[in-house]
Design an enzyme around this catalytic site. Structure first.
Site, short mmCIF file in Angstrom:
data_model
loop_
_atom_site.label_atom_id
_atom_site.label_comp_id
_atom_site.label_asym_id
_atom_site.label_seq_id
_atom_site.Cartn_x
_atom_site.Cartn_y
_atom_site.Cartn_z
N ASP A 66 0.87 -1.20 0.07
CA ASP A 66 0.00 0.13 -0.16
C ASP A 66 0.97 1.43 0.07
O ASP A 66 2.03 1.19 -0.66
CB ASP A 66 -0.94 0.02 1.19
CG ASP A 66 -0.21 -0.28 2.56
OD1 ASP A 66 0.90 0.16 2.66
OD2 ASP A 66 -0.95 -0.57 3.29
N SER A 67 0.34 2.22 0.69
CA SER A 67 1.16 3.81 0.64
C SER A 67 2.42 3.66 1.20
O SER A 67 3.33 4.32 0.51
CB SER A 67 0.16 4.81 1.13
OG SER A 67 -0.12 4.53 2.38
N TYR A 68 2.87 2.75 2.01
CA TYR A 68 4.14 2.55 2.63
C TYR A 68 4.99 2.37 1.80
O TYR A 68 6.17 2.80 1.83
CB TYR A 68 4.23 1.62 3.87
CG TYR A 68 3.70 2.24 5.06
CD1 TYR A 68 4.62 2.64 6.16
CD2 TYR A 68 2.30 2.43 5.35
CE1 TYR A 68 4.13 3.06 7.45
CE2 TYR A 68 1.77 2.88 6.44
CZ TYR A 68 2.91 3.09 7.60
OH TYR A 68 2.23 3.82 8.60
#
Length: 256
Positions: A66-68
């Site tokens: 995801d965004s990480y």
């Protein structure tokens, strides 16, 4: 909190999201963890040599999640304050770089790993398949699943030889959206808000009749025990969960 768990092929490492202040405060610790990540996962002199800063095309980095671990695939973070520590809004959910960028540097990869959805990128040393809001289970439907990211990698596999893939590091960070959506969407809570108060939840039955068969030969007569292990875990945990729900929702009763 920083934690590392490893076996001979996989390593789990817990590092907070990198921010400018956090990087300044914990620079040495992050460097140490990055070196530990590479050295403990790979016992290969080529990769160890690459830590000295020498560019070595024999190793690469692929990221999923995801965004990480989104290297810029979700195209709406190209504005301040994203990238403010470098004055470079690059689509990443950080003030400059994300954890895989530091790992790539430790591995001697000269450029940050490019997002696959950006046109005309050089994927010689790997690629970022991660997309913000991605999930494992695919809820909400607008998010990309981990399976879809792996499918994207499969469709691009011809860009790399098998030996290169085998030497490369695959980093995965995913699950936050699944937990978030689980806590926001509770059918039982909705039923309770609609005045339902008595619930009977049946435990899952053991899969004694399920036969595991090889998908190619259609042979095999043994029960697939990993399914029964999951059933056992489910049944062990659902009771305490229902008891907690009953305590926090007066008037609700449940049996299992």
């Amino acid at each position: 909190m920083y934690r590392v768990y490893k076996n001979n092929k996989f390593i789990l490492i817990s590092i907070p999201r990198i921010t400018n202040k956090l990087w300044q405060k914990n620079c040495n610790l992050v460097i140490l963890l990055g070196v530990l990540l590479v050295l403990t996962l790979f016992h290969d002199p080529i990769i160890v040599a690459a830590l000295g800063g020498e560019s070595n095309p024999a190793v690469g980095l692929f990221t999923f999640g995801d965004s990480y671990f989104d290297g810029g695939n979700k195209m709406f973070n190209f504005f301040w304050p994203y990238g403010k520590s470098r004055d470079d809004p690059n689509g990443k959910f950080s003030d400059g770089r994300i954890v895989p960028d530091f790992i790539a540097e430790f591995m001697g990869i000269p450029e940050e790993i490019p997002p696959v959805f950006k046109t005309a990128v050089d994927v010689l040393r790997g690629a970022s398949f991660g997309v913000a809001d991605a999930s494992i289970l695919g809820y909400p439907a607008t998010s990309m699943t981990l399976n879809q990211q792996v499918d994207n990698f499969r469709s691009m596999k011809s860009n790399w030889i098998d030996d290169f893939i085998g030497r490369s590091l695959f980093m995965i960070y995913i699950g936050t959206e699944d937990k978030l959506n689980f806590t926001k969407n509770k059918p039982n809570a909705l039923l309770h808000s609609l005045k339902a108060s008595k619930f009977a939840i049946q435990l899952l039955a053991r899969w004694v009749a399920y036969q595991y068969r090889d998908k190619n030969t259609r042979q095999g007569n043994e029960c697939y025990e990993p399914l029964n292990d999951l059933v056992k875990q489910h049944n062990e945990k659902i009771g305490p969960m229902l008891n907690d729900l009953a305590k926090t929702n007066p008037g609700r009763t449940s049996q299992h």
